[in-house]
Design a protein around this motif. Sequence first.
Motif, PDB file in Angstrom:
ATOM      1  N   GLU A 240       0.465  -1.116  -0.011  1.00 11.62           N
ATOM      2  CA  GLU A 240       0.341  -0.168   0.282  1.00 11.62           C
ATOM      3  C   GLU A 240       1.081   1.065   0.050  1.00 11.62           C
ATOM      4  O   GLU A 240       2.616   1.064   0.591  1.00 11.62           O
ATOM      5  CB  GLU A 240      -1.109  -0.471   1.092  1.00 11.62           C
ATOM      6  N   ARG A 241       0.310   2.150  -0.135  1.00 12.29           N
ATOM      7  CA  ARG A 241       0.966   3.744  -0.166  1.00 12.29           C
ATOM      8  C   ARG A 241       1.743   4.058   0.944  1.00 12.29           C
ATOM      9  O   ARG A 241       0.836   4.366   1.985  1.00 12.29           O
ATOM     10  CB  ARG A 241       0.390   4.729  -0.820  1.00 12.29           C
ATOM     11  N   LYS A 242       2.695   4.563   1.692  1.00 15.86           N
ATOM     12  CA  LYS A 242       3.647   4.110   2.432  1.00 15.86           C
ATOM     13  C   LYS A 242       4.384   5.340   2.398  1.00 15.86           C
ATOM     14  O   LYS A 242       3.893   6.340   3.451  1.00 15.86           O
ATOM     15  CB  LYS A 242       5.238   3.855   2.711  1.00 15.86           C
ATOM     16  N   ILE A 243       4.354   6.123   1.651  1.00 13.53           N
ATOM     17  CA  ILE A 243       4.731   7.830   0.782  1.00 13.53           C
ATOM     18  C   ILE A 243       4.354   8.314   0.205  1.00 13.53           C
ATOM     19  O   ILE A 243       3.121   7.949  -0.644  1.00 13.53           O
ATOM     20  CB  ILE A 243       5.895   7.998   1.190  1.00 13.53           C
ATOM     21  N   GLU A 244       4.219   9.684   0.367  1.00 15.15           N
ATOM     22  CA  GLU A 244       3.077  11.090   0.018  1.00 15.15           C
ATOM     23  C   GLU A 244       4.231  10.445  -1.490  1.00 15.15           C
ATOM     24  O   GLU A 244       3.196  11.226  -2.351  1.00 15.15           O
ATOM     25  CB  GLU A 244       3.594  11.778   0.778  1.00 15.15           C
ATOM     26  N   SER A 245       5.155  11.559  -1.119  1.00 14.82           N
ATOM     27  CA  SER A 245       5.685  11.497  -2.415  1.00 14.82           C
ATOM     28  C   SER A 245       7.811  11.188  -2.778  1.00 14.82           C
ATOM     29  O   SER A 245       8.232  11.663  -1.213  1.00 14.82           O
ATOM     30  CB  SER A 245       5.489  13.017  -3.667  1.00 14.82           C
ATOM     31  N   LEU A 246       8.101  11.182  -3.470  1.00 19.87           N
ATOM     32  CA  LEU A 246       9.861  10.638  -3.181  1.00 19.87           C
ATOM     33  C   LEU A 246      10.406  11.769  -2.772  1.00 19.87           C
ATOM     34  O   LEU A 246      11.102  12.573  -2.326  1.00 19.87           O
ATOM     35  CB  LEU A 246      10.617   9.972  -4.256  1.00 19.87           C
ATOM     36  N   GLU A 247       9.398  13.208  -3.924  1.00 25.40           N
ATOM     37  CA  GLU A 247      10.102  14.055  -3.697  1.00 25.40           C
ATOM     38  C   GLU A 247      10.315  14.649  -1.822  1.00 25.40           C
ATOM     39  O   GLU A 247      11.648  15.783  -1.407  1.00 25.40           O
ATOM     40  CB  GLU A 247       9.688  14.936  -4.212  1.00 25.40           C
ATOM     41  N   ARG A 248       9.181  14.087  -1.411  1.00 23.70           N
ATOM     42  CA  ARG A 248       8.577  15.231  -0.412  1.00 23.70           C
ATOM     43  C   ARG A 248       9.068  14.181   1.036  1.00 23.70           C
ATOM     44  O   ARG A 248      10.526  14.055   1.918  1.00 23.70           O
ATOM     45  CB  ARG A 248       7.354  15.252   0.965  1.00 23.70           C
ATOM     46  N   TYR A 249       9.710  12.257   0.684  1.00 21.18           N
ATOM     47  CA  TYR A 249      10.641  12.164   1.711  1.00 21.18           C
ATOM     48  C   TYR A 249      11.900  12.658   1.717  1.00 21.18           C
ATOM     49  O   TYR A 249      12.349  12.493   2.480  1.00 21.18           O
ATOM     50  CB  TYR A 249      10.515   9.908   0.775  1.00 21.18           C
ATOM     51  N   ARG A 250      11.947  12.275   0.690  1.00 21.77           N
ATOM     52  CA  ARG A 250      13.895  13.607   0.499  1.00 21.77           C
ATOM     53  C   ARG A 250      14.194  14.425   1.297  1.00 21.77           C
ATOM     54  O   ARG A 250      15.267  14.590   1.844  1.00 21.77           O
ATOM     55  CB  ARG A 250      13.912  13.318  -1.063  1.00 21.77           C
ATOM     56  N   ALA A 251      12.875  15.345   1.417  1.00 20.05           N
ATOM     57  CA  ALA A 251      12.855  16.162   1.985  1.00 20.05           C
ATOM     58  C   ALA A 251      12.605  16.343   3.400  1.00 20.05           C
ATOM     59  O   ALA A 251      14.027  16.949   4.091  1.00 20.05           O
ATOM     60  CB  ALA A 251      11.794  17.603   1.705  1.00 20.05           C
ATOM     61  N   GLU A 252      12.289  15.706   3.292  1.00 22.93           N
ATOM     62  CA  GLU A 252      12.543  14.979   4.943  1.00 22.93           C
ATOM     63  C   GLU A 252      13.374  13.875   5.579  1.00 22.93           C
ATOM     64  O   GLU A 252      14.304  13.622   6.830  1.00 22.93           O
ATOM     65  CB  GLU A 252      11.220  14.427   5.698  1.00 22.93           C
ATOM     66  N   TYR A 253      13.726  12.830   4.770  1.00 22.37           N
ATOM     67  CA  TYR A 253      14.513  11.777   5.220  1.00 22.37           C
ATOM     68  C   TYR A 253      16.376  11.832   4.791  1.00 22.37           C
ATOM     69  O   TYR A 253      16.780  10.881   4.771  1.00 22.37           O
ATOM     70  CB  TYR A 253      14.109  10.681   5.491  1.00 22.37           C
TER      71      TYR A 253
END
Length: 321
Positions: A240-253
């Motif tokens: 299932e979808r676990k992250i909002e977007s790759l861009e947001r994930y990169r920005a946060e983690y």
Amino acid sequence: MNLQLDEQGRLRHLLTTEGLSGALVSEILDTAESFIPVGDQAVKNVPLLRGRTIVNLFFEPSTRTRTTFELAAKRLSADVLNFQMEGSSKAKGEDDLDTLYTLQAMQVDMFVIRHRANGAAAHFARHAASHVSILNAGDGTNAHPTQALLDAFTIRRHKPDFARLKVAIVGDVLHSRVAQSNIHCLKALGVTDIRIVAPPALMMENPRALDVTPFHDLATGIRDANVVMALRLQHERMHERKIESLERYRAEYGLTHDSLAPAAADVIIMHPGPINRGVEIDEDVAYGPRSVILEQVSNGIAVRMAVMAMIIRNREPSNIA
Ligand code: CP
């Protein structure tokens, strides 16, 4: 009964780092250290496993683990068979255990197995013949013991005082067999400060039960850390979808030059690979001066040589009490 240890507490199979003593892990790392020079020799092999047969049985894809196990076995002078799933009778529906039994009938001494199912390595070990050892090359989200051992070996070469380490494991911990195995291995070696940094949807289920500290904020989680280990976003295990977007994930983690600022000045950056470039780690960090990612790959050969050599040594009739 401990499936992976014999009555003398020596390795019979390698299925997990959970339950391994610090002394045994240190013995594996010391043995690996003794094999490092083999890779620098003009003739890169020693005769320790001459006449032995090792089968790489990978039901899931791999680049690093499969090739370094193959090279490790060849550097020990073993005969190596890389079983090809494509074109095998697996395509006709042959059961995994029947595949094991069939190959085992060819006087194989050791199987290196990667499988998508949690607990697969232990399952094969329970069903293997008594003369056969099973090495877990990664089973589902459960364990990847040689990855953890090569990570510990790499850390020890840079930072030998495990008791003083601050280790941050960052990313998709929920799906990571590497994180599980690293936590057990590092704790056995005396690391007390292990932080897990992940978004809530990718956090492991009960970090406190493993005596590690969870963080959702990257800057807080890596503050003063002298080892930062990034984990791959495992899209293939996300149902299932676990992250909002790759861009947001990169920005946060994402590990970037800037996001690593709170870590210790002498931090080493690790990643088991393969990396998602520009997502969990930037290219200039992955291949920059603080990265030991390619050392991890090289060290995997010596560590896998050590595990194979120790297990075969433990099986020699003169070593069986
Ligand atoms: N680290 C690791 O297990 O990589 P591979 O999937 O390429 O073997």
